[in-house]
Design an enzyme around this catalytic site. Structure first.
Site, short mmCIF file in Angstrom:
data_model
loop_
_atom_site.label_atom_id
_atom_site.label_comp_id
_atom_site.label_asym_id
_atom_site.label_seq_id
_atom_site.Cartn_x
_atom_site.Cartn_y
_atom_site.Cartn_z
N CYS A 261 39.50 46.07 24.94
CA CYS A 261 39.53 45.69 23.54
C CYS A 261 38.66 44.45 23.31
O CYS A 261 38.62 43.55 24.14
CB CYS A 261 40.94 45.39 23.02
SG CYS A 261 42.08 46.75 23.20
N ARG B 124 33.58 47.00 24.89
CA ARG B 124 34.89 46.77 25.50
C ARG B 124 35.89 47.86 25.14
O ARG B 124 36.98 47.93 25.73
CB ARG B 124 35.46 45.41 25.06
CG ARG B 124 34.60 44.25 25.44
CD ARG B 124 35.21 42.96 24.94
NE ARG B 124 36.46 42.70 25.60
CZ ARG B 124 36.58 42.00 26.73
NH1 ARG B 124 35.51 41.51 27.30
NH2 ARG B 124 37.75 41.82 27.27
N TRP C 81 40.45 49.71 22.89
CA TRP C 81 40.53 50.68 23.98
C TRP C 81 42.02 50.96 24.15
O TRP C 81 42.78 50.09 24.54
CB TRP C 81 39.93 50.10 25.26
CG TRP C 81 39.83 51.09 26.36
CD1 TRP C 81 38.86 52.05 26.53
CD2 TRP C 81 40.72 51.24 27.48
NE1 TRP C 81 39.10 52.77 27.66
CE2 TRP C 81 40.22 52.30 28.26
CE3 TRP C 81 41.88 50.58 27.89
CZ2 TRP C 81 40.86 52.72 29.44
CZ3 TRP C 81 42.51 51.00 29.05
CH2 TRP C 81 41.99 52.06 29.82
N ASN D 101 44.67 42.18 22.78
CA ASN D 101 44.06 42.82 23.94
C ASN D 101 45.03 42.65 25.09
O ASN D 101 45.56 41.57 25.28
CB ASN D 101 42.72 42.13 24.25
CG ASN D 101 42.13 42.62 25.56
OD1 ASN D 101 42.35 43.75 25.97
ND2 ASN D 101 41.36 41.76 26.21
N GLY D 102 45.28 43.72 25.85
CA GLY D 102 46.18 43.61 26.99
C GLY D 102 47.37 44.53 26.83
O GLY D 102 47.34 45.46 26.02
N GLU E 85 27.01 55.43 44.37
CA GLU E 85 26.67 54.85 43.07
C GLU E 85 25.94 55.87 42.19
O GLU E 85 26.22 55.98 40.99
CB GLU E 85 25.84 53.57 43.30
CG GLU E 85 25.31 52.89 42.07
CD GLU E 85 26.39 52.38 41.11
OE1 GLU E 85 27.59 52.42 41.44
OE2 GLU E 85 26.02 51.98 39.99
N LYS F 115 27.39 57.15 38.59
CA LYS F 115 26.62 57.07 37.35
C LYS F 115 26.58 58.43 36.65
O LYS F 115 26.73 58.52 35.44
CB LYS F 115 25.19 56.60 37.62
CG LYS F 115 25.06 55.14 37.90
CD LYS F 115 25.22 54.31 36.64
CE LYS F 115 25.62 52.89 36.92
NZ LYS F 115 26.95 52.65 37.46
N GLU G 219 30.10 59.34 35.16
CA GLU G 219 30.55 58.59 33.98
C GLU G 219 29.67 58.82 32.76
O GLU G 219 30.15 58.74 31.63
CB GLU G 219 30.70 57.10 34.29
CG GLU G 219 29.42 56.36 34.54
CD GLU G 219 29.63 54.87 34.80
OE1 GLU G 219 30.50 54.27 34.17
OE2 GLU G 219 28.91 54.32 35.65
N HIS H 271 31.29 68.06 58.19
CA HIS H 271 32.74 68.04 58.39
C HIS H 271 33.48 68.58 57.18
O HIS H 271 34.69 68.37 57.05
CB HIS H 271 33.19 66.62 58.71
CG HIS H 271 32.56 66.08 59.96
ND1 HIS H 271 32.84 66.58 61.21
CD2 HIS H 271 31.61 65.13 60.13
CE1 HIS H 271 32.11 65.93 62.11
NE2 HIS H 271 31.35 65.05 61.47
N LYS I 211 33.96 48.73 28.91
CA LYS I 211 33.14 47.90 29.78
C LYS I 211 33.99 46.94 30.61
O LYS I 211 33.70 46.68 31.76
CB LYS I 211 32.17 47.10 28.91
CG LYS I 211 31.21 46.22 29.67
CD LYS I 211 30.12 47.03 30.29
CE LYS I 211 29.16 46.22 31.13
NZ LYS I 211 28.47 47.06 32.10
#
Ligand code: F6R
Length: 638
Positions: A2, A27, A89, A115-116, A507, A511, A514, A530, A633
Site C-alpha cells: 500500500c 506498492r 494492495w 498500510n500493514g 532469475e 522474471k 511474474e 535427475h 513492489k
C-alpha cells in the site's frame, strides 16, 4: 505494501496527493482513494482498480460539490489544503470500492488510511460492534477509523482543547490498542490543516517543505516538492501542519526523527520516454552500476561502506555468513555466495528470509547476516534481520532506499545507488545488489588480510568496466526482442545454468513468471537429468546460461554437454554465451552473445537479455509490464 501520502500546507492538497499516489502506485494498485479537509468538511472519493479509475471519478465530480443539505454548495474536493491518499494492495477484504481506503467514521468526519495488518482486528471489531458501531467494509483498517473517531469524541466530551494536538493524542491512544504492523494517516473534518501519522513495523517518512509538510510511504511521493526528509523511528506518532512537524512516541513523550537529504531527483522517477518503467530501468543499469561503485575505494585502496557500526575486528571475528533476502534479492545473494566464499574462504549460506527464523538457524556474535533488500521494507527480510539481532549476530544491509527500516535496524549498510525502481519487477536493483555483494566480499577479504589492496583494486577495476560492457550489450539487444515475440505463445520456458549461471537461470524464470504469467522454471543444468529433463517436449524453449570458457573450462564443457542432451530431446535452445565462444554455435537455435566478463562477475551481463526477454514477452502478450497482476513492489506483510 500500500502507498500512503499526506499533505498539509497552503496549496490544494488533491493534486499533490494524486501525484504522490502515482509515484507510489507500484506498492499496490487494487484500489485508490483520497480524503480532503475543506472548510470544516471531509470530502472523500475512492475506487477499486488502478489510480486512473479514481482520477476518472474525480474528474467527473463537479468543481463545487453539492453537499451538506439545504441545496447549499461548498468548495470542491480540489480546493482543500489538507489531504491524505492511498493506493492499496489488498490484505483484509477483496479489492472492491467499499474496501478501498480511506475508511471513515464519526459520521464521516474522520478518515483513516492504513498500510500493514492489524492482527487483533477481529477482537477489536467484535468490541466495536458490541458497542453498536456499524461497519461498512471488510477491512481491518476500519477498526482504526472507528477507534480514532471514538477517542476524538471522548476527548472532546472531556473538554480537551480542540486542534491538531487532539488528533495526535487520539492517535496515540488508538495505537496502544493495535497489534501488528501498521502505518496510519488520519484527518478530521473539525481539525483543518493537520494530518496525523503513526508507524509500527511499516514505513512512513516525513517530507519537510516550506510552509507545507508531507507524509508518505517513501520519499518518491514528495521529491518533486522537497528533498529534505525526516526518518521516523519505530512506534512513533507524527503530526504535520503547514509549519510544524511534531514527533512523539506512542506514550506521548517527545521524540525526534533523523533528518536526511534525498539525492534522487523527480525526473529519475519518471518514464523518460520509455514505454515502461521496466525498460527505462533496464537501460539505466550501466549508470546504476557506475553510481553504486562511485567513491567506494578510499585513498588507501580500501572499500568504504556507507554506515558502519561494525569495527574491522568485528569483521575479522566473523566465522560464518548468512545472506537473507527474498525473490530477486535472494538470487543476488545466491550469486554473492560464490564470490564471498571464493574471496574470503568464510562459509556462506543463502536463505530465503521467509524461512530463516522458522528453522532456528545457528547464530552467534561471530555470525554476519547480510540482508539484501531494494525497498528496505520487505517484512520477511526485516523479521529475519530482527531474529538475527536477537541471537546477537551482526547484520549488514544492502539496500536501495535511504531511510528505510532494514538499513536503520542494521549494524552496517551499503547502499546501492540505483535510484528509484518503480517497475514491480526488479532489474537495476538486482545488478546493483550484485555489485554491492562483490564489494562486501572484497571488503571482508581485505579486512581479514586474504586479499591485498592491489588485488581488491584489480577486481574493482573489472567492475568499473561493467557499465561500458552493459552499454554495448544493450545497444545490440534488438534480436532478443524479436526472439521474445517469436516464443511468446510457448506453454513453458525453461532456464538452465551452472555455478553463478544457476541463480541467473532462476532469475530469468522468475522474471518470466511474474511478467508474462507463463510457466517458467530455472534449474542447475546438472540437475536436469535427475528429473526436469522430462519436461522437455518438441520445441520447448530452453534458455541456457553458459559460463565463460576462459574461466573454469570444465564448467563450460559440462554445460555444452547439457545443451546437447536437451537438444537431442527436441528443445529449442536459446544460448547466452560469451563473445567468441564458438563451441556452443552448433547447438544453439538462437545465440545471444554477451561481452567477455570474469566468471564471478558474469551475472552482471548474462541477466540482462533475460530481463529484456521477459519484458518483451509480457508486452507481446498484452500484459501490464510495470504492474503485473497480484504483485506489489514493496512487500510489507509476512
Ligand atoms: C522480482 C522482485 C521481487 C523482490 C522481492 C524482494 O522482480 O522484485 O522478487 O526482489 O520482493 O524485495 P526487496 O528487494 O525490496 O526486499
Amino acid at each position: 505494501m500500500c502507498g500512503i501520502v499526506g499533505y498539509a500546507g497552503a496549496r490544494p492538497a488533491l493534486g499533490i496527493v494524486l501525484d504522490g499516489l502515482r509515484r507510489l502506485e507500484y506498492r499496490g494498485y487494487d484500489s485508490a482513494g483520497v480524503a480532503v479537509v475543506c472548510e470544516g468538511e471531509l470530502l472523500t472519493e475512492k475506487k477499486a482498480g488502478k489510480l486512473a479509475n479514481l482520477e476518472k471519478v474525480l474528474a467527473e465530480r463537479p468543481a463545487a460539490d453539492p453537499v451538506f443539505g439545504d441545496g447549499a454548495t461548498a468548495p470542491g474536493i480540489g480546493v482543500g489544503t489538507t489531504g491524505i491518499g492511498h493506493t492499496r494492495w489488498a490484505t483484509h477484504g477483496g479489492p472492491t470500492d467499499r474496501n478501498a481506503h480511506p475508511h471513515t467514521a464519526g459520521d464521516g468526519r474522520v478518515a483513516v488510511i492504513h498500510n500493514g495488518i492489524i492482527e487483533n482486528f477481529a477482537k477489536l471489531r467484535a468490541e466495536l460492534e458490541a458497542e453498536g458501531v456499524e461497519f461498512s467494509s471488510d477491512t481491518d483498517t476500519e477498526c482504526a477509523a472507528h477507534l480514532l473517531a471514538g477517542e476524538l469524541a471522548r476527548l472532546r466530551a472531556a473538554g480537551e482543547p480542540d486542534g491538531p494536538r487532539l488528533l495526535a493524542v487520539a492517535m496515540r491512544q488508538v495505537c496502544q490498542r493495535l497489534e501488528g504492523a501498521f502505518t496510519l494517516l488520519a484527518v478530521d473534518a473539525g481539525i483543518p490543516g493537520a494530518v496525523v501519522g503513526a508507524r509500527r513495523n511499516s514505513p512512513l517518512v516525513v517530507g519537510r517543505g516550506v510552509g507545507e509538510n508531507y507524509l508518505a510511504s517513501d520519499v518518491s511521493a514528495f521529491i518533486e516538492h522537497t528533498r529534505e526528509a525526516v526518518e521516523l523511528g519505530q512506534d512513533q506518532v507524527v503530526l504535520i501542519t503547514a509549519d510544524d512537524i511534531e514527533i512523539t512516541d506512542f506514550a506521548g513523550a517527545p521524540a525526534s526523527g533523523k533528518d536526511f537529504h534525498i539525492d534522487w531527483d523527480a525526473s529519475a522517477a519518471e518514464k523518460g520516454g520509455y514505454d515502461y518503467f521496466m525498460l527505462k530501468e533496464i537501460a539505466e543499469q550501466p549508470q546504476a552500476i557506475a553510481d553504486t561503485l562511485l567513491g567506494r575505494l578510499t585513498e588507501n585502496g580500501e572499500i568504504a561502506l556507507d554506515e558502519v557500526r561494525l569495527t574491522d575486528q568485528d569483521l575479522r571475528d566473523v566465522d560464518k555468513i548468512f545472506i537473507v533476502a527474498c525473490g530477486t534479492a535472494y538470487h543476488a545473494g545466491m550469486v554473492a555466495k560464490y564470490a564471498i566464499e571464493h574471496w574470503t574462504r568464510i562459509p556462506c549460506e543463502v536463505e530465503l528470509a521467509s524461512e530463516f527464523r522458522y528453522r532456528d538457524p545457528v547464530l552467534d556474535r561471530s555470525t554476519l547476516v547480510v540482508a539484501i533488500s531494494q525497498s528496505g521494507e520487505t517484512m520477511d527480510t526485516l523479521m529475519a534481520l530482527r531474529h538475527a539481532k536477537e541471537q546477537k549476530a551482526r547484520v549488514l544491509a544492502i539496500c536501495n532506499t535511504n531511510g528505510s527500516t532494514i538499513p536503520r535496524e542494521s549494524d552496517a549498510v551499503l547502499y546501492t545507488h540505483g535510484g528509484p525502481e518503480v517497475a514491480v519487477a526488479s532489474t537495476k536493483a538486482f545488478l546493483t545488489q550484485l555489485v554491492a555483494c562483490y564489494l562486501i566480499g572484497l571488503h571482508l577479504a581485505q579486512v581479514r588480510g586474504i586479499k591485498y589492496a592491489d588485488e581488491v583494486a584489480a577486481v574493482v577495476a573489472q567492475l568499473q568496466e561493467m557499465p561500458d560492457k552493459l552499454r554495448e550489450l544493450l545497444a545490440g539487444i534488438e534480436p532478443v526482442r524479436e526472439l521474445a515475440r517469436d516464443i511468446k505463445a510457448a506453454p513453458t520456458v525453461l532456464f538452465i545454468g551452472r555455478h553463478v549461471g544457476f541463480p541467473v537461470a532462476l532469475e530469468g524464470a522468475l522474471k518470466l513468471k511474474e511478467l508474462a504469467y507463463m510457466h517458467a522454471e530455472g534449474f542447475a543444468a546438472g540437475e536436469l537429468k535427475h528429473g526436469p529433463i522430462a519436461l522437455i517436449d518438441q520445441g520447448t524453449p530452453v534458455v541456457c546460461v553458459v559460463p565463460s570458457p576462459a574461466g573454469r573450462g570444465m564448467l563450460h564443457d559440462k554445460i555444452v554437454s547439457n545443451i546437447q542432451e536437451i537438444r537431442a530431446r527436441g528443445a529449442r535452445t536459446i544460448v547466452i554465451a560469451e563473445e567468441g565462444d564458438t563451441a556452443v554455435t552448433p547447438y544453439a537455435d538462437h545465440l545471444i552473445y554477451v561481452p567477455r566478463t570474469p566468471t564471478l562477475l558474469a551475472p552482471l551481463v548474462t541477466t540482462v537479455p533475460l530481463q529484456v526477454l521477459a519484458c518483451e514477452i509480457a508486452a507481446a502478450r498484452g500484459h501490464d509490464v510495470d504492474q503485473p497482476r497480484n504483485l506489489a513492489k514493496s512487500v510489507t506483510v509476512e
